[in-house]
Design a protein around this motif. Structure first.
Motif, mmCIF file in Angstrom:
data_model
loop_
_atom_site.group_PDB
_atom_site.id
_atom_site.type_symbol
_atom_site.label_atom_id
_atom_site.label_comp_id
_atom_site.label_asym_id
_atom_site.label_seq_id
_atom_site.Cartn_x
_atom_site.Cartn_y
_atom_site.Cartn_z
ATOM 1 N N SER A 471 0.821 -1.218 0.000
ATOM 2 C CA SER A 471 0.000 0.000 0.000
ATOM 3 C C SER A 471 0.849 1.260 0.000
ATOM 4 C CB SER A 471 -0.926 -0.010 1.223
ATOM 5 O OG SER A 471 -0.164 -0.092 2.415
ATOM 6 N N ALA A 472 2.087 1.122 0.446
ATOM 7 C CA ALA A 472 2.947 2.309 0.486
ATOM 8 C C ALA A 472 3.485 2.674 -0.883
ATOM 9 C CB ALA A 472 4.108 2.057 1.448
ATOM 10 N N VAL A 473 3.354 1.765 -1.834
ATOM 11 C CA VAL A 473 3.863 2.043 -3.176
ATOM 12 C C VAL A 473 2.805 2.848 -3.921
ATOM 13 C CG1 VAL A 473 4.809 1.052 -5.277
ATOM 14 C CG2 VAL A 473 5.043 -0.176 -3.116
ATOM 15 N N ASN A 474 3.047 4.110 -4.056
ATOM 16 C CA ASN A 474 2.063 4.976 -4.687
ATOM 17 C C ASN A 474 1.820 4.584 -6.131
ATOM 18 O OD1 ASN A 474 1.787 6.507 -2.353
ATOM 19 N ND2 ASN A 474 3.525 7.805 -2.888
ATOM 20 N N ASN A 475 0.539 4.492 -6.468
ATOM 21 C CA ASN A 475 0.124 4.297 -7.863
ATOM 22 C C ASN A 475 0.674 3.018 -8.490
ATOM 23 O OD1 ASN A 475 -1.245 6.966 -8.100
ATOM 24 N ND2 ASN A 475 0.839 7.684 -7.715
ATOM 25 N N GLU A 753 12.895 4.473 -2.455
ATOM 26 C CA GLU A 753 12.155 3.372 -1.835
ATOM 27 C C GLU A 753 12.852 2.056 -2.135
ATOM 28 O OE1 GLU A 753 8.058 3.186 -2.840
ATOM 29 O OE2 GLU A 753 7.661 5.301 -2.421
ATOM 30 N N LEU A 754 12.950 1.207 -1.107
ATOM 31 C CA LEU A 754 13.499 -0.136 -1.260
ATOM 32 C C LEU A 754 12.526 -1.114 -0.611
ATOM 33 C CD1 LEU A 754 15.690 -2.196 -1.983
ATOM 34 C CD2 LEU A 754 16.844 -1.610 0.160
ATOM 35 N N HIS A 755 12.028 -2.054 -1.404
ATOM 36 C CA HIS A 755 11.068 -3.045 -0.907
ATOM 37 C C HIS A 755 11.756 -4.407 -0.905
ATOM 38 C CE1 HIS A 755 7.613 -0.223 -1.288
ATOM 39 N NE2 HIS A 755 8.434 0.326 -2.164
ATOM 40 N N MET A 756 11.844 -5.021 0.262
ATOM 41 C CA MET A 756 12.585 -6.265 0.399
ATOM 42 C C MET A 756 11.895 -7.226 1.375
ATOM 43 S SD MET A 756 15.807 -4.547 2.458
ATOM 44 C CE MET A 756 16.551 -6.090 2.927
ATOM 45 N N ARG A 775 19.138 9.609 -0.140
ATOM 46 C CA ARG A 775 17.753 9.996 -0.435
ATOM 47 C C ARG A 775 16.747 8.907 -0.061
ATOM 48 N NH1 ARG A 775 17.304 13.671 -5.912
ATOM 49 N NH2 ARG A 775 18.915 15.191 -5.336
ATOM 50 N N LEU A 776 17.235 7.814 0.454
ATOM 51 C CA LEU A 776 16.344 6.720 0.832
ATOM 52 C C LEU A 776 15.467 7.148 2.001
ATOM 53 C CD1 LEU A 776 15.723 3.709 0.189
ATOM 54 C CD2 LEU A 776 17.307 3.115 2.029
ATOM 55 N N ASN A 777 14.142 7.115 1.790
ATOM 56 C CA ASN A 777 13.234 7.530 2.864
ATOM 57 C C ASN A 777 12.256 6.435 3.286
ATOM 58 O OD1 ASN A 777 10.872 7.707 1.020
ATOM 59 N ND2 ASN A 777 11.973 9.476 0.185
ATOM 60 N N LEU A 778 12.209 5.327 2.524
ATOM 61 C CA LEU A 778 11.268 4.264 2.884
ATOM 62 C C LEU A 778 11.867 2.901 2.563
ATOM 63 C CD1 LEU A 778 8.427 3.276 3.773
ATOM 64 C CD2 LEU A 778 7.726 3.513 1.373
ATOM 65 N N VAL A 779 11.853 2.030 3.553
ATOM 66 C CA VAL A 779 12.199 0.625 3.370
ATOM 67 C C VAL A 779 11.007 -0.192 3.847
ATOM 68 C CG1 VAL A 779 13.697 -1.287 4.060
ATOM 69 C CG2 VAL A 779 14.681 0.978 3.662
ATOM 70 N N VAL A 780 10.466 -1.026 2.961
ATOM 71 C CA VAL A 780 9.350 -1.906 3.313
ATOM 72 C C VAL A 780 9.890 -3.324 3.401
ATOM 73 C CG1 VAL A 780 7.065 -2.740 2.670
ATOM 74 C CG2 VAL A 780 7.724 -0.390 2.125
ATOM 75 N N CYS A 781 9.753 -3.938 4.569
ATOM 76 C CA CYS A 781 10.324 -5.262 4.758
ATOM 77 C C CYS A 781 9.536 -6.012 5.831
ATOM 78 C CB CYS A 781 11.797 -5.153 5.144
ATOM 79 S SG CYS A 781 12.088 -4.162 6.631
ATOM 80 N N ASP A 782 10.013 -7.214 6.190
ATOM 81 C CA ASP A 782 9.426 -7.965 7.286
ATOM 82 C C ASP A 782 10.287 -7.768 8.527
ATOM 83 O OD1 ASP A 782 11.570 -10.132 7.204
ATOM 84 O OD2 ASP A 782 10.762 -10.207 5.165
ATOM 85 N N SER A 797 18.643 10.237 7.675
ATOM 86 C CA SER A 797 17.770 11.281 8.213
ATOM 87 C C SER A 797 16.340 11.046 7.726
ATOM 88 C CB SER A 797 18.263 12.661 7.762
ATOM 89 O OG SER A 797 17.365 13.668 8.178
ATOM 90 N N GLY A 798 15.460 10.723 8.653
ATOM 91 C CA GLY A 798 14.051 10.552 8.309
ATOM 92 C C GLY A 798 13.716 9.245 7.606
ATOM 93 N N LEU A 799 14.563 8.240 7.741
ATOM 94 C CA LEU A 799 14.288 6.950 7.104
ATOM 95 C C LEU A 799 13.177 6.218 7.855
ATOM 96 C CD1 LEU A 799 14.931 4.699 5.076
ATOM 97 C CD2 LEU A 799 16.655 3.854 6.689
ATOM 98 N N ASN A 800 12.184 5.762 7.099
ATOM 99 C CA ASN A 800 11.078 4.991 7.669
ATOM 100 C C ASN A 800 11.252 3.528 7.271
ATOM 101 O OD1 ASN A 800 8.671 3.949 8.619
ATOM 102 N ND2 ASN A 800 7.423 4.827 6.973
#
Length: 815
Positions: A471-475, A753-756, A775-782, A797-800
């Motif tokens: 859901s975090a991956v826009n569009n 964005e990095l999805h792993m 510039r990495l601001n989002l990592v989606v993982c388990d 700085s500000g990495l989620n």
């Protein structure tokens, strides 16, 4: 959880499972009085065997609490002791028989529940997709069901807010239990909730207790294909085995009778034939067999006289109608402006039809008070009477549509939905392609997605999001789809058919067999002015086309079912064509011919193909100089891509996006791909045989999105991706075999964005260069992968680092 504990799942669990399975097989022929419950337990263990073997093969360290692991191992050991004890109980001991039969049933349910919920959550949906095989998944999508090695129903649960169907369900069950008639006809106007009611019937605990896994659900619709229907029924029962190919309807019915006769000896059978149209009642007779405890429930808008056993579903009563309307319209927002009596006026006008109440309520939801006032003024008191025909329903719904003006883009989008077949899921990306090129050519894809959500908000369609974890991956809509109630599809076609055929802006053609419409045969030199042309053909269509002149067509939608399909010659004269969508709804992949006609189309921007075999693009390259986007879903493309080189500068100079999904014969990427320097997005998902990437992928210097989601055999990313300095999104989620990230990943200076998620073999620490991803601001993982980021998270700085919720949402298998 320790690695030792994690290994228990692959060792102690596997060993306990094997022991239990072997014990059951040894005693199943001896303990006669426990035969039925042992057969059920054996069937469960058989269906789970390949899953357990794969867990042991992959040595999956599952993130389970130690107590849960101990409970699981104990369950297997106690189960073995229980089975062994049952084999020694004497036949005359009826009290022990009843007690232990119940215990075995509870054991069976416990194993199913654990493996269906806990275990699937742990190893991830994609692993299970790999285990059953992509080819099997393809047919399961058509069947709108899931099994994943587990027994379950062939129909999805009703998803909508349901009101007023509890009593009809109770009455329908009573009718079904009557022994006199084999066929029970459920009839009502379109939009009354017939399909919702029979889905509730299938999931009712009492009905499941009677029929168990022998509940079959088939959509019939307006143009039924008997062989495809029977193949779906076979696929439900074969649990992944190859389904037979029928040469005729007669052979299909004969084979079905044998199948149902065999499984009917173990448990009663319930067959649902949903949405049978007038003229197809003879088809119902073909499914009637002299099998004990075999029932058929038919839903139809028509009360066929030949069937004595009928249940008529009435519209909602005023109280339930008001409840559904208020929920759909968010009535609280306007309750202070209008009296209850005025709102009841609108509700009465809906005649108690759920579809009308939802659409009209949705059209008013969140709208200004002035819109409500206008609706009340337009609404006449004629709505007091209940609808007497489907035409009246369409008139009511047409009247309820509240668009800003006659040429509202939203209205155009709604009417375009009629271009796709009834009772079939519509890929969200197909609609986005269609709408962007047809209505918003100066906008990007993002612009039209807001209106897609608006259609859903107004209950004019349903957007089904298949994976909550992205859901975090826009569009990103590549795996989502849209469904539409058949009454709303009728309305879309009705609105599109107001003008004479030659003057319609969108022309929707349904061809049965080789019988072309009369107007087509007489057309001769008449010119069709449609901008959107949709042609649907059935399995018996032989691609015997007559000429047609449609020079203004900008979007062509071909809905096919035959195993061999030749593109029409008149296609090459559609010089304004911007997008072509070819979707095969048949049971087997279709061989596509005449593909070279596309080279004659100077304005073609988008090509989307689903479930077709494409001719070679390498040996006889087709210049597609204007094409910007190519999407291939469930296609056989090995021959098309091949390993030969093509002159990309001549054939694909404008290509910006490639989407390849569920193409099971894709083993490696073609070498010419590295020459597509214009490429900005490369999405390759669910291609389980793709094991390696060419080093030359680093040449794609304009790439912004790179996605290899669920490519389970992919073992590594080439070091050359360090050259992709424009890359913003990298997605390797569910790539089970990747063991490390590229050493120089830190050179992706624009990566955002990095999805792993669920890269199960990726357990080592991240490369030191990772800290350079400024510039990495989002990592989606388990959770396990999230721990890899803890040591270096302070460098950002500000990495989620977002831990994706586990999700076994199976909407993607439904229509």
């Amino acid at each position: 959880m320790s690695l030792v504990a994690g290994g228990v799942v692959g060792a102690a669990f596997g060993e306990g499972f094997a022991t239990l399975h072997e014990t059951v097989k040894n005693v199943i022929g001896q303990a006669i009085m426990f035969k039925s419950v042992f057969e059920d337990l054996s069937a469960t263990l058989e269906s789970l065997e390949s899953l357990v073997k794969e867990i042991r093969r992959l040595n999956l360290a599952l993130d389970l609490p130690e107590k849960e692991i101990e409970r699981l191992v104990k369950l297997m050991k106690n189960g073995t002791k229980l089975v062994d004890k049952c084999s020694k109980i004497q036949p005359y001991n009826i009290f022990s028989k009843a007690y232990y039969a119940l215990k075995i049933k509870e054991l069976n349910e416990a194993i199913e529940k654990f493996c269906k919920v806990e275990l699937q959550v742990q190893i991830g949906r994609t692993t299970l997709q790999t285990l059953v095989g992509v080819n099997d998944i393809r047919e399961r999508m058509n069947n709108q069901r899931m099994r994943f090695g587990l027994r379950t129903l062939s129909v999805s649960r009703p998803r909508d807010y349901i009101v007023g169907l509890d009593l009809p369900l109770k009455e329908l069950k009573m009718e079904l239990k009557k022994k006199e008639e084999q066929v029970l006809l459920l009839t009502a106007l379109g939009g009354c909730g017939k399909t919702t009611l029979v889905k509730m019937l299938c999931w009712d605990d009492e009905i499941k207790g009677i029929y168990g896994e022998n509940i079959f659900f088939v959509n019939v619709s307006q143009a039924p294909n008997l062989k495809v229907m029977v193949q779906k029924l076979f696929n439900h029962n074969h649990n992944g085995q190859e389904c037979p190919v029928f040469q005729s309807d007669e052979e299909a019915i004969d084979q079905l009778e044998q199948l149902l006769d065999e499984i009917g000896q173990r448990q009663p059978i319930l067959l649902i034939l949903d949405d049978v149209w007038p003229g197809s009642e003879s088809l119902i007779e073909k499914f009637k067999f002299d099998i004990p405890a075999y029932k058929i429930v038919v839903t139809s808008r028509t009360a066929f006289p030949k069937f004595k056993s009928k249940y008529n579903l009435n519209p909602l009563d005023p109280e339930d109608a008001m409840s559904l309307f208020c929920r759909s319209a968010s009535f609280k927002d306007v309750s202070s402006y209008f009296s209850k009596e005025k709102i009841e006026k609108i509700v009465r006008g809906c005649g108690g039809l759920p579809i009308a109440l939802k659409v009209i309520g949705g059209s008013l939801c969140g709208r200004p008070v002035e819109v409500w006032q206008s609706t009340l003024m337009r609404w006449s008191d004629d709505g007091h009477s209940i609808f007497k025909s489907d035409r009246e329903v369409l008139t009511c719904l047409e009247k309820s549509l509240e668009f800003s003006d006659e040429k509202s883009i939203l209205k155009e989008y709604f009417m375009d939905l009629g271009s796709f077949p009834e009772d079939q899921r519509i890929p969200a990306t197909a609609l986005i392609d269609l709408w962007t090129e047809l209505h918003e050519p100066d906008q990007n894809d993002v612009h039209v997605t807001a209106d897609l959500h608006e259609l859903t908000t107004r209950n004019l369609a349903s957007l089904v999001m298949t994976r909550n974890d992205i859901s975090a991956v826009n569009n990103y809509y590549n795996e989502d789809f849209v469904t539409q109630h058949d009454v709303l599809r009728d309305l879309a076609i009705h609105l599109s058919s107001q003008e004479p055929i030659t003057e319609r802006e969108r022309l929707i053609v349904d061809i049965s067999g080789n019988k072309l419409p009369n107007w087509w045969m007489k057309q001769e030199q008449q010119i069709i002015n449609a901008r959107l042309l949709s042609i649907s053909t059935d399995e018996s269509f032989s691609s015997s086309w007559c000429n047609i002149q449609a020079p203004k067509v900008e979007a062509l939608v071909l809905n096919i079912q035959s195993r061999n399909y030749t593109l029409p010659e008149f296609l090459e004269k559609m010089v304004e064509l911007k997008v072509i969508i070819i979707t095969n709804y048949g049971f087997f992949p279709a061989e596509l011919s005449n593909f070279q006609l596309l080279k004659s189309l100077p304005n073609l921007k988008r090509i989307r193909l689903e479930k077709v075999s494409i001719p070679s693009l390498c040996n006889a390259p087709v210049p597609l100089r204007s094409v910007k986007k190519i999407s291939l879903f469930m296609c056989n493309i090995g021959q098309a891509f091949g390993n030969s080189t093509i002159q990309v500068s001549d054939s694909l100079p404008s290509l910006m996006e490639i989407n390849i999904d569920y193409c099971n014969d894709l083993v490696e990427l073609p070498t010419w791909l590295r020459e597509v320097l214009s490429l900005e997005k490369l999405n390759i998902t669910n291609c389980h045989k793709l094991s390696a990437l060419p080093e030359g992928i680093g040449n794609l210097v304009n790439l912004e999105v790179l996605r290899f989601r669920s490519c389970t055999e992919l073992s590594e990313l080439p070091e050359s991706i360090r050259n992709l300095h424009k890359l913003r999104i990298l997605d390797i989620s569910d790539c089970l075999s990747i063991i490390k990230l590229p050493k120089h990943i830190g050179e992706l200076h624009n990566l955002e964005e990095l999805h792993m998620k669920k890269c199960l073999q990726l357990r080592k620490q991240l490369p030191p260069s990772t800290v350079d991803l400024k510039r990495l601001n989002l990592v989606v993982c388990d959770e396990e992968r999230a721990k890899l980021w803890e040591p270096i998270k302070e460098s950002f700085s500000g990495l989620n680092v977002m831990v994706a919720k586990e999700d076994i949402n199976l909407n993607w298998l439904q229509k």
